[in-house]
Design an enzyme around this catalytic site. Structure first.
Site, PDB file in Angstrom:
ATOM      1  N   HIS A 464      -2.526  -8.279  -4.567  1.00 37.78           N
ATOM      2  CA  HIS A 464      -1.302  -8.215  -3.726  1.00 37.78           C
ATOM      3  C   HIS A 464      -0.791  -6.943  -3.546  1.00 37.78           C
ATOM      4  O   HIS A 464      -0.718  -6.118  -2.369  1.00 37.78           O
ATOM      5  CB  HIS A 464      -0.285  -8.796  -4.500  1.00 37.78           C
ATOM      6  CG  HIS A 464       1.307  -8.708  -3.718  1.00 37.78           C
ATOM      7  ND1 HIS A 464       1.707  -9.936  -2.914  1.00 37.78           N
ATOM      8  CD2 HIS A 464       2.487  -8.018  -3.408  1.00 37.78           C
ATOM      9  CE1 HIS A 464       2.853  -9.675  -2.648  1.00 37.78           C
ATOM     10  NE2 HIS A 464       3.047  -8.390  -2.876  1.00 37.78           N
ATOM     11  N   GLU A 465      -0.762  -6.005  -4.756  1.00 36.52           N
ATOM     12  CA  GLU A 465      -0.401  -4.698  -4.617  1.00 36.52           C
ATOM     13  C   GLU A 465      -1.327  -3.701  -3.735  1.00 36.52           C
ATOM     14  O   GLU A 465      -1.140  -2.936  -3.019  1.00 36.52           O
ATOM     15  CB  GLU A 465      -0.181  -4.087  -5.890  1.00 36.52           C
ATOM     16  CG  GLU A 465       1.024  -4.685  -6.674  1.00 36.52           C
ATOM     17  CD  GLU A 465       2.237  -4.693  -5.924  1.00 36.52           C
ATOM     18  OE1 GLU A 465       2.779  -3.902  -5.043  1.00 36.52           O
ATOM     19  OE2 GLU A 465       3.086  -5.811  -6.172  1.00 36.52           O
ATOM     20  N   HIS A 468      -0.730  -4.082  -0.076  1.00 31.62           N
ATOM     21  CA  HIS A 468       0.302  -3.027   0.447  1.00 31.62           C
ATOM     22  C   HIS A 468      -0.487  -1.763   0.496  1.00 31.62           C
ATOM     23  O   HIS A 468       0.056  -0.909   1.511  1.00 31.62           O
ATOM     24  CB  HIS A 468       1.531  -2.859  -0.668  1.00 31.62           C
ATOM     25  CG  HIS A 468       2.623  -4.248  -0.477  1.00 31.62           C
ATOM     26  ND1 HIS A 468       2.866  -4.663   0.677  1.00 31.62           N
ATOM     27  CD2 HIS A 468       3.195  -4.827  -1.554  1.00 31.62           C
ATOM     28  CE1 HIS A 468       3.982  -5.554   0.228  1.00 31.62           C
ATOM     29  NE2 HIS A 468       3.594  -5.921  -1.140  1.00 31.62           N
ATOM     30  N   HIS A 471      -2.241  -1.291   3.643  1.00 37.44           N
ATOM     31  CA  HIS A 471      -1.238  -1.202   4.734  1.00 37.44           C
ATOM     32  C   HIS A 471      -1.099   0.313   5.044  1.00 37.44           C
ATOM     33  O   HIS A 471      -0.934   0.625   6.219  1.00 37.44           O
ATOM     34  CB  HIS A 471      -0.121  -1.964   4.352  1.00 37.44           C
ATOM     35  CG  HIS A 471       0.907  -2.227   5.888  1.00 37.44           C
ATOM     36  ND1 HIS A 471       1.846  -2.862   5.567  1.00 37.44           N
ATOM     37  CD2 HIS A 471       0.513  -2.167   7.022  1.00 37.44           C
ATOM     38  CE1 HIS A 471       2.598  -3.031   6.787  1.00 37.44           C
ATOM     39  NE2 HIS A 471       1.642  -2.356   7.727  1.00 37.44           N
TER      40      HIS A 471
HETATM   41 ZN    ZN Z   1       4.788  -7.141  -2.251  1.00 38.40          ZN
END
Ligand code: ZN
Length: 623
Positions: A464-465, A468, A471
């Site tokens: 998940h991290e 990010h 991104h």
């Molecule tokens: Zn998040």
């Protein structure tokens, strides 16, 4: 000795080993002065206004201050000391005051509007046009169009909103801490796992009382609700938890009414029908109506599965206790759900650990990103804030397009949870430079005996991290304030949540999920169990989230705060949440008085709780 302060001009390889607490306040003062001088220069432009001397200059004016504040805030989260905290607490109010004055600078606003009217301004395209639109919007949304006395009134509303929401959060914290339950007969603790029992024993010893002490803090509360056989204790604790801050001297009911009033007044002053329309205007959903329609649609699609799960749980209880076992109460739901899960799947998350050795997980994650996006992730040398921290470069062809730090394990000077942070953006209209970022987690440490073996949920967190981080790292947007993760709030979780999906796919798991001793992939039977558990009671979990999203939107849209009383507010919230609950809630159910997401800060998740589900739908579709 300004030149010796490393925070004044932060290079790409941030000298983390040279930054000290005493640098913070002088750097903040100097960089605020520098930014203010740049803003003044924009106002004072003599001659034609251009992108470079107006809008571009505004974008650059606060860049150094922004990077410095991020770096200091980051150090406060991962390597705090009493000196750093003190410096941080002194510096941050100055920085926020500076930021909040920018949109109220009417000369600056006039300069921007004058630029928008030039041929140059009207001819902007793509990201530059978007920047102009967003900048003017942001000034307007902070009251730049209002007359001076109205600006004052808006400011007064904001101050009051901060006061009331801070009070809300403090009431809740104090109420949570004020309650405890000490059990002295060990026989009453049947069902509780040894770890929860040991924690309760410790909590009693800390207070110098005999027995086992339970509190309304999440680990204690959740363990009791999930495992404790004694229904009377579960009920007592559930009632305490769900009536927090709803009466007496720490009563949040009146504060909620006041907060709703202030938010509605603020929205009206700025020309919006209600607070939801104000907040959502610059998000994907665009309006309260659209967000509500989304939530209603998802509820309709969830209802049948939710009803089935309710029936199934009651049937299971009657299997265990006979046909005349009573209907479930709210404090029974988690307890029987856990028993049903165990009886049906006999799944223990611990069984997966040997397949998730942390180094292999990271290698697998980076290899996956390579396959998906054609990049290569390689270790690189750079100073960091702790010897545990590593740095990597992201390469595209021959070029390093980004670098990032990874800080995996808990330390005493580091805050809990997991997060990503963008330190430096390489976005530029001329030539893109490399981006710099990081992700932090607090996953299981290696021990003397062996490597760090992660829980599956910890693996999901790292994916998940890193989503990010990608991104930010892969951004090609040439304007910093629009690049990377600077997107609408109800979109920002797509790049992160989409990565979690790869932790559930055989094809991607087999790349990195290998037994740390034998090298075997996850056995088929274990993989099948983990897939089933993933959707166990998923409709109930979803309905709960939809209940929160519904009560949030309906309170900020439908309710007329001027006609509201503490009692009518509570009754409204109770009824909405009851319709989404697994068991009917009592009349004094006051979860809303403990809903920090909505009421602990001036905006926070207010009118935005739906974003969790919105982003989930986006990532499911995209995946
Ligand atoms: Zn998040």
């Amino acid at each position: 000795m300004a030149s010796e302060n490393p925070l004044l001009d932060i290079p790409f390889d941030i000298p983390f080993d040279h930054i000290r607490a005493e640098h913070v306040v002088p750097a903040v003062d100097a960089l605020i002065d520098d930014a203010q001088a740049r803003l003044d220069a924009i106002v004072a432009v003599d001659g034609p206004r251009t992108f470079a001397n107006t809008l571009g200059a505004l974008e650059e004016a606060t860049e150094k201050l922004g990077v410095m504040t991020t770096v200091v805030g980051h150090l406060e989260s991962v390597a705090t000391t009493p000196e750093l905290r003190e410096a941080y607490n002194e510096a941050i109010p100055k920085v926020s005051a500076f930021w909040s004055r920018i949109p109220l600078n009417s000369d600056l606003y006039a300069a921007l509007k004058a630029y928008a009217e030039t041929e140059d301004g009207k001819a902007l395209e793509g990201p530059q046009a978007r920047l102009l639109e967003k900048t003017l919007d942001e000034f307007r949304r902070h009251g730049a169009n209002l007359a001076d006395e109205e600006k004052e009134a808006l400011h007064a509303l904001d101050v009051e909103l901060t006061r009331k929401t801070t009070r809300f959060a403090q009431n809740l914290l104090d109420e949570t801490n004020a309650w405890d339950l000490v059990v002295t007969e060990e026989s009453k603790l049947a069902g509780l796992p040894p770890s929860a029992k040991a924690a309760a024993k410790q909590a009693a010893e800390d207070k110098e009382v005999e027995g086992w002490r339970f509190t309304l803090q999440a680990p204690s509360y959740i363990a009791v609700m999930t495992y404790l056989d004694d229904a009377a204790i579960r009920e007592q604790m559930w009632r305490a938890y769900n009536t927090r801050a709803s009466s007496g001297e720490r009563d949040n009911r009146g504060l909620i009414v006041e907060i709703l009033k202030l938010r509605r007044q603020k929205a009206k002053r700025l020309g919006y029908a209600d607070f939801a329309d104000f907040v959502l205007e610059d998000r994907m959903a665009k309006s309260g109506e659209k967000a509500m329609a989304f939530v209603d649609d998802l509820r309709a699609k969830t209802q049948a599965a939710f009803d089935r799960e309710k029936d199934e749980l009651l049937a299971f209880r009657r299997e265990l206790e006979g046909d005349d076992a009573p209907a479930l109460q709210p404090w029974d739901v988690a307890y029987y759900a856990e028993k049903l899960r165990q009886s049906r799947y006999a799944f223990d998350e611990e069984e997966l650990r040997p397949y998730f050795e942390v180094e292999r997980v990271l290698e697998g994650l980076f290899a996956l990103a390579g396959e998906l996006y054609g990049i290569e992730v390689k270790r690189r040398d750079a100073p960091a804030w702790d010897e545990d921290v590593r740095c990597y470069g992201v390469h595209d062809g021959g070029e390093m397009i980004a670098a990032f730090y990874v800080d995996l394990h808990p330390r005493e000077n580091k805050r809990g949870g997991a997060w990503m942070n963008a330190l430096i953006s390489g976005a530029s209209l001329d030539e893109m430079g490399p981006h710099l970022g990081l992700f932090c987690a607090n996953v299981t440490r290696p021990t003397k005996e062996g490597p760090a073996l992660l829980r599956h949920s910890e693996v999901e967190t790292l994916f998940h991290e890193f989503g990010h981080l990608l991104h930010h790292a892969l951004s090609e947007v040439p304007i910093q304030s629009l690049a990377g993760t600077n997107v609408a709030w109800d979109f920002v979780e797509l790049p992160s949540q989409i990565m979690e999906n790869f932790c559930w796919e055989r094809a991607s798991l087999d790349h990195f999920a290998r037994h740390h001793e034998t090298g075997e992939p996850i056995p088929e039977a274990l993989f099948a169990k983990m897939q089933k558990v993933r959707t166990y009671r998923a409709a109930t979990a979803q309905m709960r989230q939809l209940g929160f999203a519904t009560v949030d939107l309906r309170m900020h849209r439908e309710l007329d705060p001027e006609a509201l009383t503490p009692e009518s507010m509570l009754a409204f919230a109770r009824d909405v949440l009851d319709a989404h609950a697994s068991a009917p809630v009592p009349d004094d159910y006051a979860m809303i008085c403990g809903f920090n997401h909505l009421f602990a800060s001036p905006t926070g998740y207010a009118a935005g709780y739906y974003s969790y589900k919105w982003a989930e739908v986006l990532d499911a579709d995209a995946f």
